[in-house]
Scaffold this motif. Structure first.
Motif, short mmCIF file in Angstrom:
data_model
loop_
_atom_site.label_atom_id
_atom_site.label_comp_id
_atom_site.label_asym_id
_atom_site.label_seq_id
_atom_site.Cartn_x
_atom_site.Cartn_y
_atom_site.Cartn_z
N UNK A 50 0.83 -1.19 0.00
CA UNK A 50 0.00 0.00 0.00
C UNK A 50 0.87 1.25 0.00
N UNK A 51 1.99 1.16 0.69
CA UNK A 51 3.00 2.21 0.67
C UNK A 51 4.34 1.54 0.37
N UNK A 52 4.96 1.94 -0.71
CA UNK A 52 6.27 1.39 -1.10
C UNK A 52 7.34 2.41 -0.77
N UNK A 53 8.29 2.01 0.06
CA UNK A 53 9.44 2.84 0.38
C UNK A 53 10.52 2.51 -0.64
N UNK A 54 10.90 3.50 -1.44
CA UNK A 54 11.82 3.25 -2.54
C UNK A 54 12.95 4.28 -2.52
#
Length: 333
Positions: A50-54
């Protein structure tokens, strides 16, 4: 070995229970891979987040001190101390929605134009999966391709830009894509809702008064670091919320918005900045806003003694991630 706070399983409405961070009561914080907040890699959640840390390890666009290409991993290392419950927002963000570390976008360090295209394409692909992005830079050049991807998904977005600098200059050395130009390009390309643009924390010398005049013509409002000091966090946050309204919001944080006492590890430090407490409190005050994604840039660990900057940056990303997961959970009911 890497026991998690939560484990995947099917739940109501077929939304899997989020897989959380490694349990620090069973695995020491200094052990194991340094994903953001010790969260699972995105391949460990079936490619779903749902939230991608990239991360975007790129600093070819800087005009002074390099080193922000190492910022993302420095923030990840500092984030080992983050815990799964956020009392300031009364939320357990990693239990509300699936947050996963999507690794780094591999960009060409010798060709800015190609790097910008690569970031835009990769960000678009992640957004197409339904994820929101918490991007760790890298220098501020990367905000432009990220905003291109956001505008394709959401249309022109409102922008809160936390920074010591305007970053609306035209060129450096004739180059259109640098860390000082992303928001001028974004306005020119129609990526931003020009009725809802704000700089926060700006300060320091400029090249001339025209810098401010040009910035105002683009639609930006300015809340200086001195404004925050004189008026206080609550009044400033109320003003920002009124300007944003219910529009899709993108938040871009240059860590040099903080005073060098709170963030020495950055490329273009300026005296007289926000405290880390002021920045975190303003972000917390955005609860309920339609935050579609965010970035955190310009952490340069080579100049960061005792990891002061990286720690502040990791908490900044944590607050932004919490805002997004709370919003996702509220939308799901």
């Amino acid at each position: 070995m890497s026991s998690s706070e939560t484990t995947p399983s099917d739940s109501v409405d077929s939304v899997p229970t989020p897989r959380g961070p490694v349990d620090s009561s069973r695995v020491p914080r200094y052990a194991g891979p340094a994903t953001f907040a010790r969260l699972p890699r995105i391949d460990e959640t079936g490619g779903r987040a749902d939230v991608a840390v990239v991360g975007v390890p790129f600093d070819t666009g800087v005009s002074y001190r390099p080193g922000a290409r190492f910022g993302g991993n420095a923030v990840r290392e500092a984030s080992r101390l983050l815990r799964p419950y956020n009392p300031a927002q009364d939320a357990a963000p990693f239990a509300l929605a699936q947050v996963a570390d999507a690794g780094d976008i591999a960009v060409n360090p010798f060709d800015i134009n190609e790097a910008v295209e690569t970031v835009e394409e990769a960000a678009g692909s992640l957004l197409d999966t339904g994820a929101r992005l918490m991007t760790l830079g890298g220098d501020h050049t990367i905000a432009l391709p990220l905003l291109r991807a956001m505008a394709r998904k959401h249309g022109p977005v409102a922008l809160l830009h936390f920074d010591a600098h305007l970053d609306t200059w035209d060129t450096y050395f004739g180059a259109a894509y640098t860390h000082g130009t992303p928001f001028r390009r974004a306005v020119e390309e129609g990526l931003l809702d020009t009725s809802a643009l704000s700089h926060v924390g700006t300060r320091g010398p400029l090249y001339g008064k025209r810098d401010l005049d040009d910035d105002a013509k683009m639609g930006f409002g300015i809340v200086t670091s001195a404004d925050v000091m004189r008026r206080g966090v609550d009044e400033v946050t109320d003003q920002l919320r009124q300007r944003i309204g219910s529009r899709p919001l993108y938040v871009s944080v240059d860590i040099d918005v903080l005073d060098p006492a709170h963030a020495p590890g950055t490329g273009t430090p300026e005296a007289g900045g926000l405290t880390s407490r002021e920045l975190l409190e303003i972000l917390r005050g955005l609860s309920g806003c339609n935050l579609v994604s965010a970035d955190l840039v310009e952490v340069a660990p080579a100049y960061d003694h005792a990891e002061i900057t990286s720690v502040a940056a990791s908490h900044t990303a944590y607050e932004l991630t919490t805002l997004m997961t709370r919003q996702i959970a509220a939308a799901r009911g």
